[in-house]
Design a protein around this motif. Structure first.
Motif, PDB file in Angstrom:
ATOM      1  N   THR A  31     -39.670  19.861   0.348  1.00  7.54           N
ATOM      2  CA  THR A  31     -39.161  19.254  -0.879  1.00  7.54           C
ATOM      3  C   THR A  31     -39.520  17.771  -0.935  1.00  7.54           C
ATOM      4  O   THR A  31     -39.037  17.056  -1.796  1.00  7.54           O
ATOM      5  CB  THR A  31     -37.630  19.394  -0.941  1.00  7.54           C
ATOM      6  N   HIS A  32     -40.373  17.313  -0.022  1.00  2.41           N
ATOM      7  CA  HIS A  32     -40.701  15.894   0.066  1.00  2.41           C
ATOM      8  C   HIS A  32     -41.903  15.549  -0.802  1.00  2.41           C
ATOM      9  O   HIS A  32     -42.836  14.905  -0.332  1.00  2.41           O
ATOM     10  CB  HIS A  32     -40.986  15.516   1.526  1.00  2.41           C
ATOM     11  N   THR A  64     -37.270  22.602   7.303  1.00  2.00           N
ATOM     12  CA  THR A  64     -38.373  22.108   6.507  1.00  2.00           C
ATOM     13  C   THR A  64     -39.156  21.018   7.210  1.00  2.00           C
ATOM     14  O   THR A  64     -38.588  20.040   7.656  1.00  2.00           O
ATOM     15  CB  THR A  64     -37.851  21.569   5.161  1.00  2.00           C
ATOM     16  N   GLU A  65     -40.458  21.204   7.291  1.00  2.73           N
ATOM     17  CA  GLU A  65     -41.356  20.180   7.768  1.00  2.73           C
ATOM     18  C   GLU A  65     -42.589  20.182   6.864  1.00  2.73           C
ATOM     19  O   GLU A  65     -43.019  21.245   6.431  1.00  2.73           O
ATOM     20  CB  GLU A  65     -41.800  20.454   9.210  1.00  2.73           C
ATOM     21  N   PRO A  66     -43.162  19.022   6.577  1.00  2.00           N
ATOM     22  CA  PRO A  66     -44.330  18.967   5.683  1.00  2.00           C
ATOM     23  C   PRO A  66     -45.620  19.357   6.405  1.00  2.00           C
ATOM     24  O   PRO A  66     -46.574  18.584   6.465  1.00  2.00           O
ATOM     25  CB  PRO A  66     -44.338  17.506   5.229  1.00  2.00           C
ATOM     26  N   ALA A  81     -50.787   9.517  11.160  1.00  2.04           N
ATOM     27  CA  ALA A  81     -49.690   9.414  10.176  1.00  2.04           C
ATOM     28  C   ALA A  81     -50.020  10.209   8.917  1.00  2.04           C
ATOM     29  O   ALA A  81     -50.030   9.682   7.807  1.00  2.04           O
ATOM     30  CB  ALA A  81     -49.413   7.950   9.839  1.00  2.04           C
ATOM     31  N   CYS A  82     -50.295  11.502   9.112  1.00  2.35           N
ATOM     32  CA  CYS A  82     -50.802  12.338   8.023  1.00  2.35           C
ATOM     33  C   CYS A  82     -49.737  13.204   7.359  1.00  2.35           C
ATOM     34  O   CYS A  82     -50.052  14.005   6.480  1.00  2.35           O
ATOM     35  CB  CYS A  82     -51.911  13.257   8.549  1.00  2.35           C
ATOM     36  N   ASP A  83     -48.475  13.095   7.795  1.00  2.06           N
ATOM     37  CA  ASP A  83     -47.445  13.938   7.206  1.00  2.06           C
ATOM     38  C   ASP A  83     -46.537  13.091   6.323  1.00  2.06           C
ATOM     39  O   ASP A  83     -46.609  11.874   6.291  1.00  2.06           O
ATOM     40  CB  ASP A  83     -46.625  14.648   8.281  1.00  2.06           C
ATOM     41  N   GLY A 307     -44.346  21.978  12.782  1.00  2.00           N
ATOM     42  CA  GLY A 307     -45.412  21.044  13.105  1.00  2.00           C
ATOM     43  C   GLY A 307     -45.852  21.158  14.546  1.00  2.00           C
ATOM     44  O   GLY A 307     -47.038  20.998  14.868  1.00  2.00           O
ATOM     45  N   ALA A 308     -44.918  21.438  15.448  1.00  2.00           N
ATOM     46  CA  ALA A 308     -45.268  21.586  16.864  1.00  2.00           C
ATOM     47  C   ALA A 308     -46.192  22.779  17.062  1.00  2.00           C
ATOM     48  O   ALA A 308     -47.147  22.724  17.848  1.00  2.00           O
ATOM     49  CB  ALA A 308     -44.002  21.758  17.700  1.00  2.00           C
TER      50      ALA A 308
END
Length: 372
Positions: A31-32, A64-66, A81-83, A307-308
């Motif tokens: 939702t970001h 939630t993770e982008p 820093a791509c997220d 993401g991990a």
């Protein structure tokens, strides 16, 4: 006035938090979205809507993770820093398209939404009607767990997450579906989205006029246009960039095929290559099995979408970032579908064409969203 607003907002926010916290999420819905994406989509920034979205965002932050945003930004050249919503290497409309598969804007009738708090006079998506969206998601989850099948005539949210459109997430629609059937649908969608990304269709092109079997089967009985599919309810300029939305959606499907909860791939040897006019790319491992979501343990599925989990295969040959970068170059070169079709065929190589879909040994479950 401030006191009245606060007194009204608190009970609604609390109710929303409880409602969302009761569900486990399917595909790491983010939702970001960035301010630019919201501007393009015409999503309001009113205090009231921000309270609702923030309440929902906070309540699902555990799930939630982008991840899709990070992969997409890396595909557009980001290396650090791509997220997050501030990473904007990828065009905003492409990122909106990456979100589209998880949160397609759609309309439904009051009868379809009966008993769920929705404003059916307006387009529904998570960021505009979070209470409605969550209620529909949980209702769809409940029906799917009980064996209900969703298809044409049902709301898009039901179809994309639990029904016939699960190929948008590189998944089978049901247990037992042969791998070649799922691949045919993914390839058909890839052709459609690629052609749309090159502007071969206009906003007024009706889907029923597009002679691609999966588009005919999914939308052939509707009067939907490209506009209705990709940019329904968008009032801030996104429609002028529908080609980017289509490309983002295509990247999402490809990215999902690497997630263990969606498909089981072999380890890549790094020897086989996928051909492309802009330069061959190491091939990913062949797909041993597509998974079906409805009977998976949703918490285990969500864990595999983190993401991990993505970071563990980032340096593997044929990873989703390298494939994405190749496609960005191919689109910049405006390569026709017949030039990129062998590349997609290679990326979705099957170990066995008749392999039946299942939840996957690691993801066996009841299909019912658990409480947290």
């Amino acid at each position: 006035m401030i006191r009245t607003f606060t007194q009204t907002a608190r009970p609604l926010s609390a109710a929303l938090l409880l409602l969302v916290a009761g569900g486990a999420w399917a595909y790491k819905l983010s939702t970001h979205s960035s301010e630019e994406e919201r501007r393009l989509s015409g999503i309001t920034a009113s205090t009231w809507s921000m309270v609702q979205r923030e309440a929902a965002r906070l309540s699902i932050s555990t799930f939630t993770e982008p991840v899709h945003e990070e992969i997409t930004n890396r595909s557009y050249g980001c290396n650090a820093a791509c997220d997050g919503s501030e990473a904007l290497n990828a065009p905003a409309a492409v990122l909106a398209g990456v979100r589209w598969n998880d949160d397609p804007p759609f309309a439904m009738t009051a009868n379809q939404a009966r008993g769920i708090r929705c404003n059916t006079r307006e387009t529904i998506r998570f960021e505009t009607q979070p209470v409605c969206w969550v209620g529909l998601f949980l209702d769809a989850n409940k029906g799917a767990a009980a064996g209900k099948r969703y298809g044409p005539g049902d709301a898009m949210l039901y179809r994309t997450h639990f029904g016939d459109l699960q190929f948008l997430h590189a998944m089978a629609a049901r247990n037992g579906e042969p791998a070649f059937v799922t691949k045919e649908r993914i390839m058909g969608w890839s052709e459609f989205a690629w052609r749309a990304s090159l502007g071969e269709y206009t906003l007024d092109t009706r889907l029923k006029e597009i002679q691609i079997p999966v588009i005919q089967a999914s939308f052939g009985r509707t009067q939907w246009r490209i506009l209705d599919l990709y940019t329904q309810g968008a009032g801030g300029g996104l429609r002028r960039m529908y080609q980017d939305v289509a490309f983002g959606s295509l990247l999402h499907t490809l990215q999902d095929s690497y997630a263990a909860g969606h498909a089981q791939r072999e380890e890549s040897s790094g020897v086989r290559e996928c051909p492309l006019a802009t330069g061959a790319v190491p091939a990913p491992g062949a797909i041993a099995e597509f998974h079906a979501y409805n009977q998976q343990d949703h918490d285990l599925h969500a864990h595999a979408d983190t993401g991990a989990a993505f970071a563990r295969y980032l340096s593997d040959p044929g990873n989703s970032v390298d494939i994405g970068r190749a496609l960005v170059k191919a689109r910049d070169r405006k390569l026709a579908w017949n030039e990129v079709q062998p590349f997609f065929d290679c990326v979705f190589t099957l170990q066995r064409s008749d392999a039946p879909a299942s939840p996957g040994d690691q993801f066996e479950g009841s299909g019912v969203a658990s409480s947290n």
